[in-house]
Motif scaffolding. Sequence first.
Motif, PDB file in Angstrom:
ATOM      1  N   ALA A  13       2.547  30.356  44.718  1.00  0.00           N
ATOM      2  CA  ALA A  13       1.429  31.255  44.416  1.00  0.00           C
ATOM      3  C   ALA A  13       1.608  32.617  45.066  1.00  0.00           C
ATOM      4  O   ALA A  13       1.292  33.649  44.472  1.00  0.00           O
ATOM      5  CB  ALA A  13       0.119  30.617  44.886  1.00  0.00           C
ATOM      6  N   THR A  14       2.153  32.635  46.289  1.00  0.00           N
ATOM      7  CA  THR A  14       2.331  33.920  46.973  1.00  0.00           C
ATOM      8  C   THR A  14       3.298  34.826  46.210  1.00  0.00           C
ATOM      9  O   THR A  14       3.097  36.036  46.139  1.00  0.00           O
ATOM     10  CB  THR A  14       2.854  33.697  48.404  1.00  0.00           C
ATOM     11  OG1 THR A  14       4.024  32.867  48.359  1.00  0.00           O
ATOM     12  CG2 THR A  14       1.801  33.026  49.261  1.00  0.00           C
ATOM     13  N   ASN A  15       4.351  34.239  45.631  1.00  0.00           N
ATOM     14  CA  ASN A  15       5.309  35.026  44.840  1.00  0.00           C
ATOM     15  C   ASN A  15       4.660  35.597  43.597  1.00  0.00           C
ATOM     16  O   ASN A  15       4.871  36.763  43.239  1.00  0.00           O
ATOM     17  CB  ASN A  15       6.502  34.160  44.446  1.00  0.00           C
ATOM     18  CG  ASN A  15       7.504  33.976  45.562  1.00  0.00           C
ATOM     19  OD1 ASN A  15       7.253  34.390  46.692  1.00  0.00           O
ATOM     20  ND2 ASN A  15       8.622  33.355  45.262  1.00  0.00           N
ATOM     21  N   VAL A  16       3.881  34.764  42.911  1.00  0.00           N
ATOM     22  CA  VAL A  16       3.213  35.212  41.688  1.00  0.00           C
ATOM     23  C   VAL A  16       2.285  36.384  41.993  1.00  0.00           C
ATOM     24  O   VAL A  16       2.293  37.409  41.303  1.00  0.00           O
ATOM     25  CB  VAL A  16       2.419  34.059  41.052  1.00  0.00           C
ATOM     26  CG1 VAL A  16       1.626  34.552  39.842  1.00  0.00           C
ATOM     27  CG2 VAL A  16       3.362  32.931  40.632  1.00  0.00           C
ATOM     28  N   LEU A  17       1.502  36.260  43.061  1.00  0.00           N
ATOM     29  CA  LEU A  17       0.556  37.320  43.408  1.00  0.00           C
ATOM     30  C   LEU A  17       1.280  38.583  43.854  1.00  0.00           C
ATOM     31  O   LEU A  17       0.839  39.701  43.548  1.00  0.00           O
ATOM     32  CB  LEU A  17      -0.387  36.835  44.504  1.00  0.00           C
ATOM     33  CG  LEU A  17      -1.398  35.757  44.071  1.00  0.00           C
ATOM     34  CD1 LEU A  17      -2.182  35.254  45.267  1.00  0.00           C
ATOM     35  CD2 LEU A  17      -2.347  36.312  43.010  1.00  0.00           C
ATOM     36  N   GLU A  18       2.381  38.436  44.587  1.00  0.00           N
ATOM     37  CA  GLU A  18       3.150  39.600  45.032  1.00  0.00           C
ATOM     38  C   GLU A  18       3.670  40.387  43.832  1.00  0.00           C
ATOM     39  O   GLU A  18       3.582  41.629  43.805  1.00  0.00           O
ATOM     40  CB  GLU A  18       4.307  39.150  45.915  1.00  0.00           C
ATOM     41  CG  GLU A  18       5.195  40.271  46.420  1.00  0.00           C
ATOM     42  CD  GLU A  18       4.538  41.134  47.474  1.00  0.00           C
ATOM     43  OE1 GLU A  18       4.982  42.288  47.667  1.00  0.00           O
ATOM     44  OE2 GLU A  18       3.573  40.663  48.112  1.00  0.00           O
ATOM     45  N   HIS A  19       4.209  39.691  42.835  1.00  0.00           N
ATOM     46  CA  HIS A  19       4.706  40.377  41.641  1.00  0.00           C
ATOM     47  C   HIS A  19       3.567  41.053  40.882  1.00  0.00           C
ATOM     48  O   HIS A  19       3.717  42.188  40.405  1.00  0.00           O
ATOM     49  CB  HIS A  19       5.434  39.394  40.730  1.00  0.00           C
ATOM     50  CG  HIS A  19       6.840  39.102  41.163  1.00  0.00           C
ATOM     51  ND1 HIS A  19       7.170  38.021  41.940  1.00  0.00           N
ATOM     52  CD2 HIS A  19       7.999  39.764  40.940  1.00  0.00           C
ATOM     53  CE1 HIS A  19       8.469  38.028  42.172  1.00  0.00           C
ATOM     54  NE2 HIS A  19       9.002  39.072  41.581  1.00  0.00           N
ATOM     55  N   ARG A  20       2.446  40.375  40.773  1.00  0.00           N
ATOM     56  CA  ARG A  20       1.306  40.979  40.072  1.00  0.00           C
ATOM     57  C   ARG A  20       0.803  42.216  40.802  1.00  0.00           C
ATOM     58  O   ARG A  20       0.419  43.211  40.175  1.00  0.00           O
ATOM     59  CB  ARG A  20       0.182  39.948  39.923  1.00  0.00           C
ATOM     60  CG  ARG A  20       0.488  38.824  38.943  1.00  0.00           C
ATOM     61  CD  ARG A  20       0.687  39.356  37.516  1.00  0.00           C
ATOM     62  NE  ARG A  20       0.891  38.288  36.562  1.00  0.00           N
ATOM     63  CZ  ARG A  20      -0.058  37.730  35.833  1.00  0.00           C
ATOM     64  NH1 ARG A  20      -1.307  38.151  35.943  1.00  0.00           N
ATOM     65  NH2 ARG A  20       0.214  36.763  34.987  1.00  0.00           N
ATOM     66  N   LEU A  21       0.803  42.166  42.123  1.00  0.00           N
ATOM     67  CA  LEU A  21       0.374  43.326  42.904  1.00  0.00           C
ATOM     68  C   LEU A  21       1.285  44.513  42.654  1.00  0.00           C
ATOM     69  O   LEU A  21       0.814  45.628  42.390  1.00  0.00           O
ATOM     70  CB  LEU A  21       0.356  42.975  44.393  1.00  0.00           C
ATOM     71  CG  LEU A  21       0.171  44.156  45.361  1.00  0.00           C
ATOM     72  CD1 LEU A  21      -1.161  44.849  45.110  1.00  0.00           C
ATOM     73  CD2 LEU A  21       0.281  43.683  46.811  1.00  0.00           C
ATOM     74  N   VAL A  22       2.593  44.294  42.732  1.00  0.00           N
ATOM     75  CA  VAL A  22       3.547  45.384  42.519  1.00  0.00           C
ATOM     76  C   VAL A  22       3.371  45.961  41.119  1.00  0.00           C
ATOM     77  O   VAL A  22       3.386  47.188  40.927  1.00  0.00           O
ATOM     78  CB  VAL A  22       4.985  44.888  42.738  1.00  0.00           C
ATOM     79  CG1 VAL A  22       5.998  45.938  42.276  1.00  0.00           C
ATOM     80  CG2 VAL A  22       5.205  44.559  44.207  1.00  0.00           C
ATOM     81  N   GLU A  23       3.186  45.100  40.131  1.00  0.00           N
ATOM     82  CA  GLU A  23       2.998  45.581  38.757  1.00  0.00           C
ATOM     83  C   GLU A  23       1.753  46.442  38.638  1.00  0.00           C
ATOM     84  O   GLU A  23       1.760  47.479  37.959  1.00  0.00           O
ATOM     85  CB  GLU A  23       2.930  44.380  37.808  1.00  0.00           C
ATOM     86  CG  GLU A  23       4.280  43.714  37.601  1.00  0.00           C
ATOM     87  CD  GLU A  23       4.191  42.331  36.996  1.00  0.00           C
ATOM     88  OE1 GLU A  23       5.245  41.758  36.669  1.00  0.00           O
ATOM     89  OE2 GLU A  23       3.059  41.799  36.868  1.00  0.00           O
TER      90      GLU A  23
END
Length: 418
Positions: free
Chosen positions: A365-375
């Motif tokens: 989940a942390t990876n998914v949220l990190e990518h969404r944040l950067v996007e």
Amino acid sequence: MDFCLQPGVNLHIIPTKQFKLTHVLINFATPQTNTNATSRNLLANLLETSTHLYPTQTALARQLAKLYGAYVTMMVGRVGRLHTVRLKASFVNDRYSDQPLFSQVIDLINQMLFHPLVEQGEFDSPTFRLQVNNLASTIKSLYDDKQFYAHQKLCALYYQSNSVMRTPSFGQLADLPRLTPASLVNTYQQMINDDRVDIFVMGDVQPEAVRDQIGTLPFTARLQTKQSAVFYNQPLHDDILQVYERQRITQAKLNLGYQLPVYYRQPTYFPAVVFNGLFGGSPYSKLFTNVREKASLAYYASSRLSPFSGLMTVQTGIKAADHDQVVDMINQQLTAIQHGEFDQATVQEIKDAIINQQQAGKDLATNVLEHRLVEQLLGLQPVKNFADQINAVSNEQIVKVASMAKLQTTYLLSGEKR
């Protein structure tokens, strides 16, 4: 699903049944300066450990325990030129509990963000002093890792003297003495009132209910300015900068910095990802197989892309006496790639490994949220065809990207005289 709660405050809801926990990320972003990283890190520590309602770390921990062991933490980070303060929370989904955990966790987040332990315009002095000491100890301990130390020294050497990129996102020891309980209130007010805020909620949730609950957080509108520049770039140095430092260590650290003007999700990004895997970013890489395994010149050797600052670094552990030979051999590996001296089977293994790693990251989940944040910070849509993008990278594109890499800095940390 996106909602604008206030100008400059946006909610992003990711409904999914993939995770049994509900995850919340609240990100505060502002341009980093040479002075704000340390104060914002200290602020995050203060907000994480005390509130008016829960004035001690123990009291806050007891409340979290009542919420089936909900996890709430705060930290700092950086995305290119932007400094971020992040609140992360994870807790059992309401479907699996006998109480409305979502609303209770949001109430706790409300206390942490909007009711800090402040009296008469100052943070509580004993708590402030405790967190200053804790942060000082944390920063000192980071530099006990000599490879980390070498990397920071390399970055200070590579980036221009006035660049904010020289200041780590966690701050600097030298800044702590000038911070006070009153000055941290100013830092808090700037963050809570002026920072861009992106809120992410991911889990088996009802978007409308989430919007209503998150809407209870008393964020106010913030001045809308043009989007801050995220990517950092700088001109080439006139000469290759070299620094040697001696300390009491048994294994020398040799790090190299290359300018590689490739930025996240721009046309050369996917070719650069494959190139990095071929150069030093995978077990199939030339640095690993040739420098470490075949020549036995390094205890470890790898490369890393920084796709927000146009920097590629190489980090190695070596015998100091082998310094010149190692530098030559590292550059020989780069030259070989620039000349197209690699086989298609190895490239495909690297592509497969990159794709598998990306797929595995979707389970975190942390990876998914990190990518969404950067996007969100870059105004990008999620990548829907990552594997296709990687597989489409040609050998010619790899050669082209490799040819863009220019050695700029070398840093050697050694226990021996040169």
